[in-house]
Design an enzyme around this catalytic site. Structure first.
Site, short mmCIF file in Angstrom:
data_model
loop_
_atom_site.label_atom_id
_atom_site.label_comp_id
_atom_site.label_asym_id
_atom_site.label_seq_id
_atom_site.Cartn_x
_atom_site.Cartn_y
_atom_site.Cartn_z
N GLY A 478 0.94 -1.34 -0.07
CA GLY A 478 -0.09 -0.29 -0.16
C GLY A 478 0.90 1.32 -0.16
O GLY A 478 0.18 2.19 -0.28
N GLN A 479 1.91 1.36 0.09
CA GLN A 479 2.74 2.15 0.46
C GLN A 479 3.37 2.79 -0.88
O GLN A 479 3.67 3.98 -0.89
CB GLN A 479 4.17 1.87 1.72
CG GLN A 479 5.40 1.19 0.71
CD GLN A 479 5.33 -0.38 0.70
OE1 GLN A 479 3.59 -0.79 0.32
NE2 GLN A 479 6.22 -1.06 1.02
N GLY A 480 3.02 2.71 -1.72
CA GLY A 480 3.16 3.24 -3.44
C GLY A 480 4.58 2.27 -3.91
O GLY A 480 5.19 3.13 -4.32
N ARG A 520 12.13 2.15 5.23
CA ARG A 520 13.81 2.07 4.26
C ARG A 520 13.58 1.59 2.61
O ARG A 520 14.88 2.10 1.96
CB ARG A 520 14.81 1.21 4.94
CG ARG A 520 14.23 -0.04 5.22
CD ARG A 520 14.49 -1.38 5.50
NE ARG A 520 16.18 -1.43 5.61
CZ ARG A 520 16.58 -2.48 4.06
NH1 ARG A 520 15.41 -2.75 3.88
NH2 ARG A 520 17.84 -2.86 3.86
N ALA A 720 15.60 11.60 -1.15
CA ALA A 720 14.91 10.68 -0.77
C ALA A 720 15.30 10.30 0.93
O ALA A 720 16.45 9.55 0.87
CB ALA A 720 13.97 10.44 -1.71
N GLY A 722 12.61 7.38 3.47
CA GLY A 722 11.77 6.90 3.70
C GLY A 722 10.93 7.73 4.91
O GLY A 722 11.50 8.49 5.60
N GLU A 725 6.50 5.01 8.74
CA GLU A 725 6.15 5.00 10.04
C GLU A 725 5.46 6.50 10.72
O GLU A 725 4.84 6.19 11.12
CB GLU A 725 6.76 4.18 10.80
CG GLU A 725 7.34 2.71 10.18
CD GLU A 725 8.39 2.42 10.58
OE1 GLU A 725 8.75 1.72 11.84
OE2 GLU A 725 9.56 2.34 10.27
#
Lengths: 765, 155, 276
Positions: A478-480, A520, A720, A722, A725
């Site tokens: 889901g995070q893409g 990560r 970039a 992460g 969370e």
């Protein structure tokens, strides 16, 4: 930096059409062949010796093919501390622990057979509070702790229930307290919560007639599953294939290995069959990871000018019955124990303690929500006692470029102050809006909690027509990830994103990825993909140089064509280059282009066992949340009027998806702030379905104003880092700080349920 | 006891006659017998909404309907929304607004949204909240979902 | 998968004959409580009698007696039925807070009361509307006041072979306003921690409370204080509800909080209907 084309744009998700049409395949959606259905028999006591298991009736039940018990599973499993049985062997350590497993031709027959298994227990005294569990006279839960295999960065205390004691000593804490004008000491408590992804844990396993084991799993980390299964079942890795489909939400509970091993011995008995296990909601809630509860004591020393001089933090974590993964959460919270603040003198003791509650394990935030709750609440106390604006206390002590963490690691690429200021401005900080209304701010920081050599890798295949396949081992939950990784590949290759294909992992075909955890992947997998793209691009140039008989330095690639910058007539199409390129004479130049890239951190170190000093962070992501609430003083109902969230993404690879993560994490955080708490009665999980365990719904989710801050991460791909969370971490303290502001009442625990708030108001009266 | 009954119904526009186990829920029937796996199982007690389908034009939790109950009725699942490969306006809006993450709750969410737009052409935020409050999205795409449903209503 | 026989009833007689003659027979209307209960082991059904499509149970109409709500009428149908909105808004509000929209497309009013949960959101509204429950069975028909319908948690006055045919909101309708106030953990799809229905009739009020006793109950002491003793201090009047209720502590709230919330919601409800 050259201008970016794809990175930084909100391209459409790679999985978009599949997901809105229902054609995206999750594990349970695949028909894989003749199938047997597995079901667990669960313990009915929280702590007890297994006297006898009678499986005869179950075996005789129509449709049942096999019934196995713990003795059929000789080896333990575990990520960091190998302490967990697939099926309980001599004793059970939590209520609902699997003690036997049935395979049958239908789910119904399996479920019926489970009811026919008779287990006799000699119940042992249980321990359900980790503080009690640390006492000398507490019943011992793992008698063999001393003989368990463990990664040597954890410090269990054999003969006790302490699975890990993480120690951190920075500076001179006594001196720090001596310098302080005010010393504040408080206790905090964070209860267990549950991930509750809408898709539960599922696995299907086939033991091929050729001896090859194939595992389809909801695992976040297929490579780790392969590694753990290879070890537990003594199978070489090339004989295990782990396939992750799309995952219907992870949030940490599908990290490590979970349900897969339960069905492997069954599958071995019936080569060729697929043996599948599908956890129902109740099994999912009580049988997989739960966020560890935290009892903490926090003492800070602070000067009159607001500067924190010393911090002493004791954390006692409820690790539950098995702490194979939980020991590392305790470690991460320990080495991060100053939160987003630069504090010179620190003494931290973080204990992971066995209890007879459900298994503690990773959840979005990995200890940071729980640990930083204490920090962010205590800052409010500091501000109150010194009569300084709490935002100001955060500004004074907040980490900046060059600050050191609790572990002594120097942080770079930080603009925490901008995050704080952004949310403060958004919620109109400093303006009191009325009685029973209040505002609160909290900050956050988190680095990925991962081994210092946790690696990633990528392969990029350039097709004959110049389109590309990106192969990576990360999972899409889901995070893409699929989209963001494709964008990085597109950017580095200079090939348009719609000419790039990417799929979810299959360990037989996709290269190694440690785990899709810790926010990560954008950084680690992104870096390896960028390197693979650069490798492929280098090959394109080398081949083109040979073909065009032009120095590489004079060539440029525009995604379709390589041409000479000196003479544009000297050119070759990507098709000519990629399709096993040959010269006009027919002599071959090069075969297909395959780019490879890998990544392993070089900036991380082990930590000193006595002081916890070292470099545990691959990168640090900062952020902040601001909230305005109104409290109904009669009912205790908290209404969130404003919610603002800022995260420093370094460079948002895909701003729309970055905001999705920011919103999603904020909503999950809000849900824990107001509603979520797993309730136990002597180890029995009481609220183990969605009727009793409530999470946020659309109608109680306020609008969120979200802000992406971009302080580039020097070593991240295109700057970039992460952020998956992080947005959750500061929400509960921000909301609680706002409630405290509204009521002038302290809250040292959450969720802030109407009843809890009402009770606090009564207690104050 | 494993009793079967013959039922006739329409699914995504097609007439079907099937033998169904009377003990099976509609959810199980849709997934295991009709092989329409877009409809998801998340709780089996009507709390999560992942199994939402439309029955005679109304959204229902297919985990709380027996398969035999659809005799003579019209069933619409997520697979019935696309026509000749063309997405419907809600699906398009969900993509435009990134109104999903893991995608597991998405089919149920879209079915609830579709039912809403069929009864309320121009829903307010409050209408959307009410209509979709039975569809849990743990990834927390609610804000994007509200925007997507609003945008779809204007198409 | 569950073990039972399924009978799609042709008429009511068939339904109550089965209920009378066979054991472990359960009527299926909406099924939203039944299927959950069967799966959770609460109901061990051997036979399911599907009554949902019987025309006589689908009646939702207004006649000279009042508003008739057939046993198979869904909560969404009730919440949007104009005569109910006009004359019995408290019921529309209560019905609207049951579960989610898809649940309310299946769940019925009759099911909600027959399940006899103390927290049933339609029960307290029906009580303050003086609703009558029309019961039918092999031994004939009878009518029971909603105030006498509930016996205990999960228990009602239905005898073997009986089922609820309809619920009547009788005329004369209340000439005042009604309100249903619900406290829950999340304010969203959730069971009531406390549910309070207040209805004004002339200058009098009727008050009923859910989730605070073994059955939904009328707050008689409060009604008496306001209606008969002319208590103007509504907080004081509401506090008398303590004599009418005996809540328990469970996952949704403590006994203490329920006592408190019953008082608060009763006072607010009365203020609202009396436009204080």
């Amino acid at each position: 930096m050259a201008e970016l084309k794809t990175v930084g744009t909100s391209v459409q998700r790679k999985d978009a059409i599949e997901k809105v049409t229902g054609s995206a395949q999750f594990i349970e959606d695949r028909y894989m062949g003749p199938m047997l259905h597995a079901k667990m028999k669960k313990s009915t006591v929280a702590h007890g010796k297994i006297k006898n298991i009678n499986i005869e009736k179950a075996k005789a039940h129509p449709g049942v093919k096999a019934v196995l018990t713990g003795k059929d599973y000789p080896n333990k499993i575990g990520l960091y501390l190998i302490d967990r049985d697939f099926l309980a062997i001599e004793k059970v350590r939590f209520w609902g622990e699997p003690v036997a497993v049935v395979a049958a031709v239908t789910e119904k027959a399996a479920a019926e057979a489970v009811e026919l298994i008779e287990v006799e227990y000699d119940e042992l005294p249980g321990v359900f509070d980790p503080r009690e569990s640390m006492k000398d006279d507490a019943p011992i839960i793992h008698e063999d702790l001393g003989s368990y295999e463990i990664v040597p960065i954890f410090y269990p205390k054999p003969g006790t229930n302490i699975a890990n004691h993480f120690k951190l000593r920075k500076g001179d804490v006594e001196k720090g307290f001596a310098e302080a004008d005010v010393v504040i000491e408080k206790e905090y408590y964070v209860p267990q919560m549950q991930h509750v992804p809408i898709e539960t844990h599922k696995a299907a396993v086939q033991w091929g007639l050729d001896g090859k084991l194939t595992v389809w799993s909801t695992a976040q980390s297929p490579n780790v599953v392969r590694q753990l299964l290879a070890k537990s079942f003594d199978i070489p890795m090339h004989k295990i294939r782990v396939i992750s489909s799309y995952i219907g939400g992870g949030f940490g509970c599908k990290a490590g290995a979970s349900v897969e091993g339960l069905v492997i011995p069954l599958a071995k008995m019936f080569p060729g069959y697929i043996v599948r296990i599908v956890f129902n909601r109740e099994e999912d809630m009580q049988g997989t990871f739960t966020r560890q509860a935290l009892f903490s004591k926090l003492k800070t020393g602070v000067r009159k000018d607001g500067r924190i001089t010393a911090l002493e933090y004791e954390m006692i974590w409820d690790g539950g019955a098995y702490t194979e993964y939980g020991v590392n959460i305790v470690r991460a919270a320990g080495y991060s124990s100053t939160g987003a603040y630069d504090i010179p003198n620190v003494k931290t003791d973080s204990y992971c303690v066995y209890t007879n509650n459900s298994i503690g394990g990773p959840v979005r935030g990995f200890g940071m929500c729980e640990m930083q709750w204490g920090i962010e609440r205590q800052i409010e106390e500091i501000a109150k006692q010194l009569d300084i604006d709490p935002l100001e206390v955060r500004m004074i002590n907040g980490m900046k470029k060059g600050s050191t963490t609790a572990a002594g690691q120097v942080v770079q690429d930080v603009d925490y102050h901008k995050c704080l200021k952004t949310v403060a401005d958004q919620i109109g900080w400093g303006k009191k809006e009325g009685k029973f209304r209040g505002k609160g701010i909290a900050g956050l920081v988190k680095c990925p909690a991962q081994p210092s050599n946790a690696a990633s890798s990528a392969i990029i295949r350039i097709n004959e027509d110049g389109t590309a396949h990106v192969m990576i081992g990360a999972t899409e939950m889901g995070q893409g990830m699929l989209t963001v990784i494709s964008q990085i590949a597109s950017e580095a290759l200079n090939i348009p994103i719609d000419k790039i294909d990417i799929k979810v992992p299959d360990t037989d075909f996709t290269p190694y990825e440690w785990q899709s955890v810790g926010s990560r992947i954008t950084y680690t997998c992104g870096t390896s993909v960028k390197r693979a793209a650069e490798d492929a691009l280098g090959q394109i140039y080398r081949i083109a140089a040979d073909l065009l008989e032009t120095p590489q330095a004079d060539l440029t690639f525009d995604g379709k064509m390589v041409y000479s910058t000196k003479d544009p007539e000297i050119k070759a199409t990507i098709r000519e280059i990629a399709d096993s390129c040959k010269k006009c004479t027919g002599e071959g130049i090069a075969g297909p282009i395959i780019g490879r890239g890998s990544f392993v951190p070089t900036n991380m170190t082990n930590l000193d066992p006595e002081t916890g000093q070292g470099n545990p962070g691959l990168f640090y992501c900062f952020g902040a949340t601001g909230a305005e609430v109104e409290v109904d003083p009669e009912t205790g109902v908290v209404t969130v009027l404003q919610l603002a969230a800022a995260i420093d993404a370094g460079q948002a690879v895909n701003p729309q998806l970055c905001k999705s993560q920011l919103h999603g994490g904020t909503i999950m955080g809000l849900s824990t702030a107001l509603y979520e708490e797993v309730k136990f009665d002597k180890g029995v999980m009481l609220n183990r379905n969605f009727t009793d365990y409530k999470i946020s719904t659309i109608d109680n989710t306020p609008h969120i104003e979200s802000f992406i801050i971009e302080t580039p991460e020097t070593n991240g791909p295109y700057g970039a880092r992460g952020i998956g969370e992080q947005p959750m971490i500061a929400v509960a303290p921000a909301v609680a700080n706002a409630v405290c502001d509204a009521l002038d009442i302290e809250f040292n625990t959450f969720p802030l349920t109407p009843e809890k708030v009402w009770k606090a108001i009564q207690d104050k009266k | 006891m494993s009793e079967k009954m013959a039922i006739s119904f329409t699914v995504n526009g097609n007439r079907e006659t099937r033998e169904v186990e009377v003990g099976h829920t509609l959810l199980k029937f849709i997934r295991d017998e009709l092989h329409l796996t877009g409809t998801k199982s998340g709780c089996e007690i009507g709390e999560c909404g992942a199994c939402t389908v439309m029955l005679d034009g109304k959204p229902v939790n297919s985990c709380l309907v027996l398969a035999v109950e659809i005799d003579g009725k019209e069933l619409l699942t997520i697979e019935g929304l696309t026509e000749n490969g063309e997405l419907d306006r809600i699906q398009k809006a969900f993509i435009d607004h990134a109104a999903f993450q893991c995608g597991y709750c998405t089919p149920g969410m879209i079915m609830s949204a579709r039912a809403l737009l069929e009864r309320t052409a121009n829903p307010t935020d409050e209408d959307i909240n009410q209509a979709l409050s039975g569809n849990l999205c743990r990834c927390g795409a609610y804000q994007e979902i509200r925007e997507a449903v609003k945008a779809a209503s204007k198409k | 998968m569950l073990n039972y026989s399924y009978v799609k009833c042709k008429d009511l007689t068939q339904a109550y004959d089965l209920l009378e003659k066979e054991e472990q027979v359960y009527p299926l209307a909406g099924g939203t409580d039944l299927i959950v209960g069967m799966r959770g082991g609460k109901f061990a059904a051997k036979i399911i009698v599907d009554i949902k499509d019987l025309p006589e149970l689908k009646i939702l109409e207004e006649n000279d007696q009042g508003i008739v709500i057939g046993a198979a009428v869904t909560l969404n149908e009730i919440a949007t039925f104009k005569p109910i909105i006009d004359h019995a808004l408290v019921l529309a509000e209560g019905a609207h807070t049951v579960g989610s929209y898809p649940i309310r497309n299946r769940a019925t009013l009759a099911g909600n009361i027959c399940n006899a949960s103390p927290a049933a959101d339609t029960a307290a509204p029906l009580m303050v509307l003086n609703a009558q429950v029309k019961i039918t069975g092999s031994h004939g028909k009878r009518t029971v006041s909603i105030n006498e319908f509930f016996v205990g948690p999960g228990q009602n006055v239905l005898k073997k072979g009986e089922l609820v045919e309809s619920v009547l909101i009788p005329r004369p309708y209340p000439n005042g306003t009604g309100v249903y106030l619900k406290a829950s953990r999340t304010g969203s799809v959730d069971l009531a921690t406390v549910g309070v229905a207040v209805q004004s009739w002339d200058n009098k009020v009727q008050v009923a409370v859910g989730a605070v006793a073994a059955t939904p109950v009328r707050a008689i002491s409060v009604e008496k204080a306001v209606n008969e003793n002319g208590e103007k201090d509504l907080a004081r009047a509401a506090s008398l509800a303590r004599d009418d209720i005996s809540p328990i502590t469970d996952l949704r709230g403590s006994r203490e909080y329920r006592y408190h919330m019953a008082e608060v919601l009763i006072r607010r409800g009365i203020e609202k209907v009396m436009e204080v």
